[in-house]
Design a protein around this motif. Structure first.
Motif, PDB file in Angstrom:
ATOM      1  N   ARG A   1      50.260  42.855  62.228  1.00 50.41           N
ATOM      2  CA  ARG A   1      48.910  42.284  62.302  1.00 50.41           C
ATOM      3  C   ARG A   1      48.849  41.108  61.354  1.00 50.41           C
ATOM      4  O   ARG A   1      49.129  41.263  60.159  1.00 50.41           O
ATOM      5  N   ILE A   2      48.498  39.931  61.878  1.00 46.20           N
ATOM      6  CA  ILE A   2      48.408  38.754  61.025  1.00 46.20           C
ATOM      7  C   ILE A   2      46.918  38.476  60.804  1.00 46.20           C
ATOM      8  O   ILE A   2      46.169  38.267  61.770  1.00 46.20           O
ATOM      9  N   LEU A   3      46.501  38.534  59.560  1.00 43.33           N
ATOM     10  CA  LEU A   3      45.076  38.541  59.212  1.00 43.33           C
ATOM     11  C   LEU A   3      44.689  37.194  58.616  1.00 43.33           C
ATOM     12  O   LEU A   3      44.970  36.909  57.441  1.00 43.33           O
ATOM     13  N   ILE A   4      44.094  36.330  59.456  1.00 40.09           N
ATOM     14  CA  ILE A   4      43.749  34.983  59.001  1.00 40.09           C
ATOM     15  C   ILE A   4      42.359  35.028  58.375  1.00 40.09           C
ATOM     16  O   ILE A   4      41.398  35.445  59.029  1.00 40.09           O
ATOM     17  N   GLY A   5      42.259  34.604  57.121  1.00 44.24           N
ATOM     18  CA  GLY A   5      40.959  34.593  56.453  1.00 44.24           C
ATOM     19  C   GLY A   5      40.738  35.842  55.602  1.00 44.24           C
ATOM     20  O   GLY A   5      39.689  35.975  54.975  1.00 44.24           O
TER      21      GLY A   5
ATOM     22  N   GLY B   1      54.919  44.604  54.043  1.00 45.32           N
ATOM     23  CA  GLY B   1      53.916  43.635  54.479  1.00 45.32           C
ATOM     24  C   GLY B   1      54.016  42.390  53.616  1.00 45.32           C
ATOM     25  O   GLY B   1      54.756  42.368  52.622  1.00 45.32           O
ATOM     26  N   PHE B   2      53.285  41.345  54.033  1.00 44.04           N
ATOM     27  CA  PHE B   2      53.314  40.078  53.281  1.00 44.04           C
ATOM     28  C   PHE B   2      51.912  39.602  52.938  1.00 44.04           C
ATOM     29  O   PHE B   2      50.971  39.828  53.717  1.00 44.04           O
ATOM     30  N   ALA B   3      51.785  38.878  51.836  1.00 47.42           N
ATOM     31  CA  ALA B   3      50.645  37.992  51.622  1.00 47.42           C
ATOM     32  C   ALA B   3      51.268  36.612  51.452  1.00 47.42           C
ATOM     33  O   ALA B   3      52.058  36.391  50.522  1.00 47.42           O
TER      34      ALA B   3
ATOM     35  N   VAL C   1      50.272  40.738  57.637  1.00 46.00           N
ATOM     36  CA  VAL C   1      50.443  39.468  56.932  1.00 46.00           C
ATOM     37  C   VAL C   1      49.047  38.993  56.547  1.00 46.00           C
ATOM     38  O   VAL C   1      48.207  38.791  57.434  1.00 46.00           O
ATOM     39  N   ILE C   2      48.795  38.855  55.262  1.00 44.42           N
ATOM     40  CA  ILE C   2      47.504  38.329  54.810  1.00 44.42           C
ATOM     41  C   ILE C   2      47.642  36.813  54.623  1.00 44.42           C
ATOM     42  O   ILE C   2      48.524  36.344  53.905  1.00 44.42           O
ATOM     43  N   CYS C   3      46.788  36.070  55.335  1.00 44.49           N
ATOM     44  CA  CYS C   3      46.770  34.610  55.179  1.00 44.49           C
ATOM     45  C   CYS C   3      45.440  34.225  54.544  1.00 44.49           C
ATOM     46  O   CYS C   3      44.415  34.126  55.230  1.00 44.49           O
ATOM     47  N   ASP C   4      45.432  34.058  53.241  1.00 40.36           N
ATOM     48  CA  ASP C   4      44.220  33.772  52.476  1.00 40.36           C
ATOM     49  C   ASP C   4      44.182  32.275  52.184  1.00 40.36           C
ATOM     50  O   ASP C   4      44.975  31.764  51.388  1.00 40.36           O
ATOM     51  N   ALA C   5      43.265  31.564  52.860  1.00 45.66           N
ATOM     52  CA  ALA C   5      43.210  30.095  52.735  1.00 45.66           C
ATOM     53  C   ALA C   5      42.885  29.651  51.313  1.00 45.66           C
ATOM     54  O   ALA C   5      43.303  28.570  50.890  1.00 45.66           O
ATOM     55  N   THR C   6      42.182  30.496  50.551  1.00 46.25           N
ATOM     56  CA  THR C   6      41.796  30.059  49.201  1.00 46.25           C
ATOM     57  C   THR C   6      43.032  29.891  48.299  1.00 46.25           C
ATOM     58  O   THR C   6      42.986  29.173  47.313  1.00 46.25           O
ATOM     59  N   LEU C   7      44.136  30.551  48.675  1.00 43.09           N
ATOM     60  CA  LEU C   7      45.350  30.426  47.850  1.00 43.09           C
ATOM     61  C   LEU C   7      46.005  29.049  48.006  1.00 43.09           C
ATOM     62  O   LEU C   7      46.869  28.671  47.221  1.00 43.09           O
TER      63      LEU C   7
END
Ligand code: GLY
Length: 342
Positions: free
Chosen positions: A14-18, A113-115, A151-157
């Protein structure tokens, strides 16, 4: 939050955008957790995973080596990591590649998992389940297919990334537009400045569209027997350039995509207007469109690439913006086609 799903033979992802890195704990099982990360993340985000064991990698491609991997296996043994443990990679492309490889091989595979903390990792390296390390002069020649559970895709990073790092990810976003999505191409032509300034709405859109494109391709051909090859657009010459010049992956891929586009035009399947459009966008993004290089030196470098198959490569050409043609081309023919271009 937007979620994309990969249903691979090697697992579901699961790729989690945001999603926020602050919520990482919600995705972790109540078992021993080992975090593999880089010094930057360890310094700024250690408080987010207080009870996890931490393995800190140095930076750069040298980490994608058997020597570095051996050191990590040793640490895992010392930490009494077992099959019930969970591994999280928090970082950029190198951290994701190494973590995936370790997690797929240690004790024949642990959950992981990934961030993803760089644009390149969010749009490419963390997604797809290929986890490779380098050996001798070959890039990603030893590896596995195993999907990260999340996969956590955190734009603030991404807001603190240096520009060169942002552009590295931008090249892979342009690649996704060129192989699959004319609308994304137009969007990038309009919004390239906002992309370079890491404007959250633009970042979220291009990451989401890129991940949707990559996931759809991987869902159809996880193990790269056919369709998945289109993700290598620009990478045949790109990897060659990366070996012989001091270029970032994104810069090398940008120049590699231009060579592939010009070869497509030479073969009569892509018009000059499309080539000029691609060149225009890459220039706006401050990515190189031509790298002065000796053709034989470049050909020797790309013959050493892992995608070498017998005497040629499955070369990805464009027949329009968003349309690809994959052709098996011998190295001799490729060299002849590159004449006047490289
Ligand atoms: N992990 C990157 C890929 O599968 O392409």
């Amino acid at each position: 939050m937007i979620t994309h799903q990969i249903e691979g033979l090697s697992g579901q992802s699961r790729i989690l955008i945001g999603e926020s890195l602050n919520n990482l704990n919600q995705y972790l099982p109540r078992t021993k957790v080992v975090v593999i990360t880089d010094s930057n993340v360890a310094q700024y985000h250690r408080a987010l995973f207080p009870s996890a064991e931490l393995i800190e990698l140095g930076s750069g491609e040298e980490m994608k080596s058997l020597g570095a991997v051996r050191g990590i296996y040793s640490r895992l043994v010392e930490l009494e990591t077992d099959r019930s443990s969970f591994i999280v990679g928090i970082g950029g492309g190198v951290v994701c590649d190494v973590t995936g490889f370790i997690a797929a091989t240690y004790m024949r595979g642990l959950r992981f998992g990934f961030a993803a903390t760089t644009l390149l990792a969010q749009v490419d390296a963390s997604v797809g389940g290929k986890n490779g390390i380098n050996f001798r002069r070959y890039k990603n020649i030893i590896g596995t297919f195993k999907q990260p559970e999340f996969v956590i895709c955190d734009a603030t990073l991404l807001t603190t990334l240096p520009e060169r790092e942002v552009l590295c990810g931008a090249a892979e976003i342009v690649k996704h537009a060129l192989i699959r999505d004319p609308e994304l191409m137009s969007y990038l032509e309009t919004n390239y400045e906002k992309l370079m300034q890491i404007e959250p709405e633009v970042i979220s859109h291009v990451v989401s569209v890129s991940v949707a494109i990559k996931s759809a391709v991987v869902n159809q051909d996880e193990h790269e027997h056919g369709l998945r090859r289109i993700l290598n657009f620009g990478h045949t010459f790109g990897h060659g350039l990366e070996k012989i010049r001091r270029l970032s992956h994104g810069e090398a891929v940008a120049a590699g995509m231009m060579i592939a586009a010009r070869i497509s035009m030479k073969k009569g399947i892509l018009g000059q207007a499309a080539v000029q459009r691609i060149e225009g966008l890459l220039k706006k993004l401050k990515l190189p469109t031509q790298v002065p290089v000796n053709r034989s030196e470049l050909m020797n470098a790309l013959k050493r690439d892992k995608k070498r198959q017998e005497e040629g490569v499955h070369f990805v050409l464009l027949s329009g913006i968003g349309k690809t043609v994959v052709e098996k081309i011998s190295f001799d023919d490729l060299e002849a086609l590159a004449d006047g271009i490289v």
